[in-house]
Enzyme design. Structure first.
Site, PDB file in Angstrom:
ATOM      1  CB  SER A 131      -0.906   0.025   1.229  1.00  0.00           C
ATOM      2  OG  SER A 131      -1.603   1.253   1.324  1.00  0.00           O
ATOM      3  CE1 TYR A 144      -4.396  -2.230   5.044  1.00  0.00           C
ATOM      4  CE2 TYR A 144      -3.482  -0.206   4.117  1.00  0.00           C
ATOM      5  CZ  TYR A 144      -3.981  -1.489   3.941  1.00  0.00           C
ATOM      6  OH  TYR A 144      -4.053  -2.034   2.677  1.00  0.00           O
TER       7      TYR A 144
END
Length: 232
Positions: A131, A144
């Site tokens: 990501s 995250y």
């Protein structure tokens, strides 16, 4: 790697990017596509090349069983992931630990199990879906982002370590994709099929890294600047 005729395994294949990757693999002529998920019962597919497979990336037993069953894999895609734990300073630390178990330790465990399979098949390719938040200073997604930063580091070290056995490792970064995970966010989103196509283009082009959208390009460039430039 040429996709046509190869056998692939995709974790988190039941929805979102995982499901899109299964379809793109079929479109490019893959042989067997192992669609791996915690509950494969609902993964019926009209194409006989798709083989539903039980694999929970936080359960070593299911990982080992999957590696024994799918012992002809040439392409491994570590796609399964979770989000939503929030801030590392104020949110539930148990949710953050669970997020790390899935997003970091999960790909580590899966690759440890499948690296020997890939070696026996001549090397093959591994894709780790990461990501752009691995590079961002985003307190609302601190947990995250930390999991994906750890997975990015692991991806780079695995690439160097597995090169000797002929295994190519690809890291994939993107900002926001139009899936259930970010359905609540009012931001521009890239479509999952477009990301799947870019990933497999990189596999076939032997690229080490995929920057799938504008946020991933912007944040990668910002790494060379001051930390304030990474804030979202």
């Amino acid at each position: 790697m040429i996709i046509a005729g190869t056998n692939a395994l995709v974790t988190g294949a039941n929805r979102g990017l995982g499901a899109a990757l299964v379809e793109e693999l079929l479109a490019r002529g893959a042989g067997t596509v192992y669609a791996a998920t915690r509950d494969p019962g609902g993964l019926a597919h009209p194409d006989p090349r798709v083989v539903p497979l039980r694999l929970d990336v936080t359960d070593l037993r299911t990982i080992r069983e999957a590696a024994a069953r799918a012992d002809d894999v040439d392409l491994l895609v570590n796609n399964a992931g979770v989000g939503g734990a929030g801030s590392l300073l104020t949110a539930d630390p148990e949710r953050a630990r669970a997020e790390m178990e899935t997003n970091y330790w999960g790909p580590v465990a899966v690759l440890r199990a499948f690296a020997p399979v890939l070696a026996r098949r001549g090397g093959g390719t591994v894709v780790n879906v990461l990501s752009a938040l691995a590079w961002a200073a985003a307190p609302w997604a601190g947990s995250y982002g930390a999991t994906k930063a750890a997975a990015w580091s692991f991806t780079n070290s695995a690439r160097a370590e597995l090169r000797a056995q002929g295994t190519h490792v690809v890291g994939v970064h993107l900002g926001f994709m139009d899936t259930d995970m970010v359905a609540h966010l009012d931001v521009p989103k890239i479509a999952a099929p477009a990301v799947a196509a870019r990933i497999l283009d990189a596999v076939e082009g032997d690229d080490d890294e995929v920057l799938a959208d504008t946020p991933s390009h912007t944040l990668k460039e910002a790494l060379a600047g001051p930390p304030a430039g990474l804030e979202l």
